[in-house]
Enzyme design. Structure first.
Site, mmCIF file in Angstrom:
data_model
loop_
_atom_site.group_PDB
_atom_site.id
_atom_site.type_symbol
_atom_site.label_atom_id
_atom_site.label_comp_id
_atom_site.label_asym_id
_atom_site.label_seq_id
_atom_site.Cartn_x
_atom_site.Cartn_y
_atom_site.Cartn_z
ATOM 1 N N LYS B 53 0.842 -1.199 0.000
ATOM 2 C CA LYS B 53 0.000 0.000 0.000
ATOM 3 C C LYS B 53 0.875 1.247 0.000
ATOM 4 O O LYS B 53 0.637 2.197 -0.741
ATOM 5 C CB LYS B 53 -0.936 -0.002 1.222
ATOM 6 C CG LYS B 53 -2.031 -1.066 1.155
ATOM 7 C CD LYS B 53 -2.788 -1.220 2.484
ATOM 8 C CE LYS B 53 -3.757 -2.405 2.419
ATOM 9 N NZ LYS B 53 -4.444 -2.666 3.692
ATOM 10 N N GLN B 97 -4.336 -1.499 9.892
ATOM 11 C CA GLN B 97 -4.231 -2.818 9.251
ATOM 12 C C GLN B 97 -4.731 -3.925 10.182
ATOM 13 O O GLN B 97 -4.342 -3.997 11.339
ATOM 14 C CB GLN B 97 -2.761 -3.069 8.863
ATOM 15 C CG GLN B 97 -2.502 -4.388 8.168
ATOM 16 C CD GLN B 97 -3.159 -4.461 6.787
ATOM 17 O OE1 GLN B 97 -3.081 -3.522 6.005
ATOM 18 N NE2 GLN B 97 -3.819 -5.575 6.509
ATOM 19 N N ASP B 120 -11.104 2.947 4.640
ATOM 20 C CA ASP B 120 -11.545 1.553 4.466
ATOM 21 C C ASP B 120 -13.072 1.431 4.378
ATOM 22 O O ASP B 120 -13.584 0.358 4.020
ATOM 23 C CB ASP B 120 -11.066 0.697 5.649
ATOM 24 C CG ASP B 120 -9.773 -0.048 5.339
ATOM 25 O OD1 ASP B 120 -9.488 -0.280 4.148
ATOM 26 O OD2 ASP B 120 -9.055 -0.410 6.293
#
Lengths: 286, 286
Positions: B53, B97, B120
């Site tokens: 990412k 994460q 997200d």
């Protein structure tokens, strides 16, 4: 022959429990659950709904306030009223009756109500929690929540069942799907653009119909022993209140069915009352 | 023979657009989208994801920050860090994460991120807006959002289609179902407790599989010409990365299929980058 799911009897029982919870809350905490219902304009059906809610709430010992606003009320005045009740510690539930006049942004109104006072369960954060299967306390749309109470009362398990929801409204179809999915049903959400509804319903253990159309399903569309929940409130050719499905036609084939009237309708109001007391209780524990 | 949905090529194209948008934002507003990725502990897979990412973000011109915290970090320290970035106007997206150590309440962390920085799309208020089919701007879980981009790129319409989602996770299955329902598909959500999955998939125009199990579907489970999207990332008997479905087996029968690797995976990261820039743009218009 089907077992009739008696919404009236269940609602009566639920209301008794709610009334006892109100009494106990007064005894234990010197506190009365407070519910505000806001109605804008003079739509006769809305006025009837609001009157029903108000009377039931009063009968159960809930402090029920009806705010009847003129149809020309401005959005900012309505928001000010909501804000007033958001900040009123004696009020635990706030509900704005549908529909609102065109000059008022319904979404803005729904979101102005504090999530912890959102007795209809329409605020995005409460909707999100439902879809996330959150295990904390939050309100849920009353019609599907009442239907879940029906399932429980009649010992109808959802686990591994094929469930079909007809209608994808934010008030009934979608939260109904989420609640059944959270109980491990396999859930299909269908709507007016579905190619072949009976292809799904013929294979369904549980059907919840919220289409608002007469003759949505006949006995040829359902399987033997299915559970049929009818959310529809339609006026038929002879001027009578009936549901979406052909009740008499399928009665001998299905396992459980809700009548209209006397099925989902009474449970929706009873669930609203239950949830008003829930919100009051949750406010204590916060 | 199926058309292969080339996730790698699509992701490359999307990344080019994202990079151009970053440039334009710098030219027009002197502003760079800022993304923070927080990782707790030393899980090798998580570290690899985060590195991916980070590198992609840097390559596209996004200001990417990785916060690598010790596995023993306290929840309050983590919350403090999130709060810091919530209040940092140069940061537009915050991502923590998965997975987090057991002593940290993942839900509390997800909800601490400001909804408008929730890159997200996991915050309840964003999830709620998705289910309410809200027409304003809000982030959506990247894997299903990337799949919607695939449908669009290949001219696959969802309207009136029978769609099946395998898996009811909050990250893939449920938001996927909501996105397809919002585009007027008829959507069935299935999972490991579903009685007979192939009864649904045999009749499906579109299948999204996110089961994380090998051999979830073979050619006997799908209908001629179906669209099969494979979110699975499994290691097969010979140690290779493969999807949920038997790709080779059904290749000649289905209409479209995503390979693994090279299908959904690259689109997820590209969508995360796209959404980082979305959040930055939306912050300007606020």
């Amino acid at each position: 022959m089907a077992t009739v799911i008696d919404g009236r009897a269940l609602a009566k029982k639920l209301n008794q429990q709610t009334s006892q919870r109100v009494q106990k809350m007064q005894e234990d905490f010197g506190m009365t659950p407070g519910l505000v219902v806001v109605i804008v304009g003079d739509d006769p059906a809305s006025q009837r709904y609001v009157r029903n809610k108000h009377r039931t709430a009063q009968r159960l010992g809930i402090n029920s306030i009806v705010e009847h606003l003129d149809k020309d009320v401005s959005q900012s005045e309505l928001l000010k009223l909501i804000d007033q009740y958001n900040n009123d510690p004696t009020i635990h539930g706030i509900l704005v009756q549908d529909p609102l006049p065109d000059h008022i942004n319904e979404k803005a109104i729904t979101r102005a109500i504090l999530p912890e006072k959102d007795v209809d369960g329409f605020h995005p954060v409460n909707v999100g929690k439902l879809y996330l299967n959150d295990t904390t306390n939050y309100p849920v749309s009353c019609t599907p929540k009442g239907i879940m109470t029906m399932f429980k009362a009649y010992g109808i398990s959802l686990k591994s069942k094929n469930a079909v929801v007809l209608g994808r409204s934010a008030i009934v179809g979608k939260p109904m799907a989420a609640l059944m999915l959270n109980e491990a049903a396999s859930v299909s959400i269908l709507h007016r653009l579905t190619k072949d509804i009976s292809e799904y319903t013929k294979n369904a253990d549980i059907i919840v119909s919220a289409t608002g159309h007469l003759h949505t399903l006949t006995k040829d569309d359902v399987k033997e022993g299915a559970v049929v929940i009818d959310v529809g409130q339609n006026i038929n050719e002879s001027g009578h209140l009936v549901g979406d499905v052909d009740y008499d036609d399928m009665f001998d084939k299905v396992g459980y069915i809700t009548p209209v009237p006397g099925g989902v309708g009474p449970m929706t109001i009873a669930t609203l009352m239950q949830q008003s007391v829930d919100l009051a209780e949750w406010s204590i524990n916060k």
